[in-house]
Design a protein around this motif. Structure first.
Motif, mmCIF file in Angstrom:
data_model
loop_
_atom_site.group_PDB
_atom_site.id
_atom_site.type_symbol
_atom_site.label_atom_id
_atom_site.label_comp_id
_atom_site.label_asym_id
_atom_site.label_seq_id
_atom_site.Cartn_x
_atom_site.Cartn_y
_atom_site.Cartn_z
ATOM 1 N N MET A 120 47.946 37.293 140.809
ATOM 2 C CA MET A 120 46.599 37.130 140.270
ATOM 3 C C MET A 120 46.695 36.451 138.913
ATOM 4 O O MET A 120 47.522 36.834 138.074
ATOM 5 C CB MET A 120 45.896 38.484 140.131
ATOM 6 C CG MET A 120 44.530 38.407 139.467
ATOM 7 S SD MET A 120 43.749 40.025 139.251
ATOM 8 C CE MET A 120 43.212 40.336 140.923
ATOM 9 N N ARG A 133 31.655 42.323 135.451
ATOM 10 C CA ARG A 133 32.914 42.661 136.107
ATOM 11 C C ARG A 133 33.379 44.024 135.606
ATOM 12 O O ARG A 133 33.146 44.394 134.453
ATOM 13 C CB ARG A 133 34.009 41.622 135.789
ATOM 14 C CG ARG A 133 33.653 40.179 136.113
ATOM 15 C CD ARG A 133 33.778 39.868 137.587
ATOM 16 N NE ARG A 133 35.138 40.004 138.093
ATOM 17 C CZ ARG A 133 36.105 39.098 137.953
ATOM 18 N NH1 ARG A 133 35.873 37.978 137.262
ATOM 19 N NH2 ARG A 133 37.294 39.286 138.494
ATOM 20 N N GLU A 139 38.978 44.821 137.889
ATOM 21 C CA GLU A 139 38.976 43.619 138.725
ATOM 22 C C GLU A 139 39.782 42.491 138.105
ATOM 23 O O GLU A 139 40.058 41.480 138.770
ATOM 24 C CB GLU A 139 37.534 43.145 138.941
ATOM 25 C CG GLU A 139 36.656 44.136 139.677
ATOM 26 C CD GLU A 139 35.221 43.652 139.746
ATOM 27 O OE1 GLU A 139 35.013 42.442 139.972
ATOM 28 O OE2 GLU A 139 34.307 44.471 139.559
ATOM 29 N N ASN A 179 40.365 45.012 143.123
ATOM 30 C CA ASN A 179 39.557 43.810 143.314
ATOM 31 C C ASN A 179 39.542 43.513 144.810
ATOM 32 O O ASN A 179 40.602 43.404 145.440
ATOM 33 C CB ASN A 179 40.179 42.647 142.534
ATOM 34 C CG ASN A 179 39.351 41.388 142.566
ATOM 35 O OD1 ASN A 179 38.878 40.983 143.622
ATOM 36 N ND2 ASN A 179 39.195 40.731 141.419
ATOM 37 N N ALA A 180 38.351 43.408 145.377
ATOM 38 C CA ALA A 180 38.228 43.250 146.829
ATOM 39 C C ALA A 180 38.918 41.993 147.348
ATOM 40 O O ALA A 180 39.231 41.900 148.537
ATOM 41 C CB ALA A 180 36.748 43.224 147.217
ATOM 42 N N ARG A 181 39.189 41.041 146.488
ATOM 43 C CA ARG A 181 39.877 39.825 146.940
ATOM 44 C C ARG A 181 41.343 40.079 147.255
ATOM 45 O O ARG A 181 41.961 39.317 148.004
ATOM 46 C CB ARG A 181 39.754 38.722 145.885
ATOM 47 C CG ARG A 181 38.342 38.134 145.777
ATOM 48 C CD ARG A 181 38.272 37.073 144.699
ATOM 49 N NE ARG A 181 38.479 37.648 143.373
ATOM 50 C CZ ARG A 181 38.517 36.948 142.249
ATOM 51 N NH1 ARG A 181 38.390 35.630 142.280
ATOM 52 N NH2 ARG A 181 38.695 37.535 141.084
ATOM 53 N N VAL A 182 41.911 41.125 146.671
ATOM 54 C CA VAL A 182 43.333 41.399 146.905
ATOM 55 C C VAL A 182 43.586 42.787 147.486
ATOM 56 O O VAL A 182 44.699 43.072 147.940
ATOM 57 C CB VAL A 182 44.156 41.221 145.605
ATOM 58 C CG1 VAL A 182 44.132 39.766 145.151
ATOM 59 C CG2 VAL A 182 43.668 42.141 144.498
ATOM 60 N N GLY A 211 42.331 45.256 150.372
ATOM 61 C CA GLY A 211 41.517 45.411 151.565
ATOM 62 C C GLY A 211 41.577 46.822 152.099
ATOM 63 O O GLY A 211 42.268 47.687 151.553
#
Length: 363
Positions: free
Chosen positions: A26, A43, A47, A222-225, A227
């Motif tokens: 990230m 934010r 995150e 962080n929802a991008r990394v 799940g």
């Protein structure tokens, strides 16, 4: 759910700890951008990740001085805390769950001490995030392998008790059978269940970031990394391996803890209400003085003030005694960043408090 072989040890010996975190890549967010995003509510702090660098030689010298000055005291406190943990369920294995990452070096020291006494102990380090809770996937992983009754959560210290309250809230319904028993070295906030001391003294690992915590960042949600079924995430810092002090720190303190005679610390429980009330009184005074209702802008305690100066944008540093060797590194950081230093007035157990700057866009 995570695989049975999930986890890693960072730069520690594999027998010292298993991080139940998901290493990710990230990009770091610069401090000013991060601060604006947090204060505006756009934010959550978890995150993003701030950049980390190797401290300058002057700051590292202050770390080594702190370790030499307070290492024996920390060893004594680790021994006392380890003895208290051993007494909770005699004859059972002791499962230390440290709260990444300030709790990680302390967890390593506790497990090494317990093992040196011939006791069975294991150590996991997991994520807990203010306003977001604890990593339930990590807890499920531990519960599948150990009796939750044998577990204790470990952190280095309490600042104003935000993480202690988060732990109690997250485990209020006893997910997977866990209860929120929190053990720390120093508890000036009166929020831990077990503590070696309530003195706000300098624990040397509190001066540094990843290079004393296994080359691991603080945890990321962080929802991008992250799940479904993932552990909370982290960034690792292999590029700083040449400057890593993680093993050196525990290798220095562990022998001191193994030979220190434990002190009884049961009386701490009777002081918690008084300590908590004193902390709250100080917070209310500082909030009024800062003209804000945002408790997150007040960072009490040597270690929390240090983190604020390293990772946030403080407007002021309040110091009880500028001649106190335990705050020398804070004065070094404040001088380098042009941060005003004022006297911390009133009767308080805290030696330092940082006040985060308002950017005028608080949520």
């Amino acid at each position: 759910m995570p695989r049975a072989d999930a986890g890693f040890s960072g730069s520690y010996d594999p027998g010292d700890v298993m991080f139940l975190l998901k290493p990710v890549t990230m990009a770091a967010t610069d401090v000013a951008t991060k601060e604006a995003a947090i204060q505006s509510g756009r934010r959550h702090y978890s995150e993003m990740i701030a950049p980390e660098a190797i401290p300058d030689a002057g700051y590292l010298a202050l770390y080594h001085s702190a370790l030499a000055r307070n290492g024996a005291r920390l060893g004594q406190d680790v021994a006392s805390l380890a003895a208290a943990l051993a007494q909770r369920r005699p004859g059972s294995e002791i499962v230390v769950i440290s709260l990444a990452r300030a709790g990680t070096p302390i967890g390593v020291l506790l497990v090494r001490t317990l093992r040196s006494w011939g006791l069975q102990a294991v150590h996991y380090s997991i994520s807990i995030i203010r306003d977001r809770g604890i990593d339930l996937v990590a807890l499920a992983h531990i519960a599948a392998r150990h009796d939750p009754r044998d577990t204790v959560f470990v952190d280095g210290w309490t600042g104003k008790g935000a993480i202690a309250r988060e732990l109690r809230a997250a485990l209020a319904d006893n997910p997977h059978g866990f209860t929120p028993a929190l053990a720390v070295i120093a508890d000036p906030a009166g929020q831990a269940d077990i503590a070696a001391t309530d003195d706000d003294y300098l624990i040397a690992s509190g001066l540094l970031n990843g290079i004393v915590s296994g080359l691991v960042s603080r945890s990321i949600l962080n929802a991008r990394v992250v799940g479904p079924g993932d552990f909370h995430a982290c960034v690792t810092y292999p590029q700083y391996a040449h400057a890593d002090l993680s093993r050196a720190f525990v290798d220095t303190v562990a022998p001191l803890a193994a030979t220190a005679p434990p002190c009884a610390i049961g009386e701490h429980g009777g002081r918690r209400a008084l300590l908590a009330a004193q902390c709250e009184d100080m917070l209310q005074t500082l909030l009024a003085d800062a003209g804000t209702s945002d408790r997150n802008r007040i960072k009490p305690g040597i270690a929390e003030a240090t983190r604020a100066l390293l990772r946030r944008m403080p407007e002021r540093l309040l110091i009880r005694d500028r001649q106190d060797a335990d705050v020398a590194h804070l004065l070094h950081l404040a001088s380098g960043h042009g941060i005003a230093v004022e006297t911390l007035a009133g009767h308080t157990r805290y030696r330092a408090v940082a006040i985060i700057r308002s950017l005028g866009n608080e949520a």
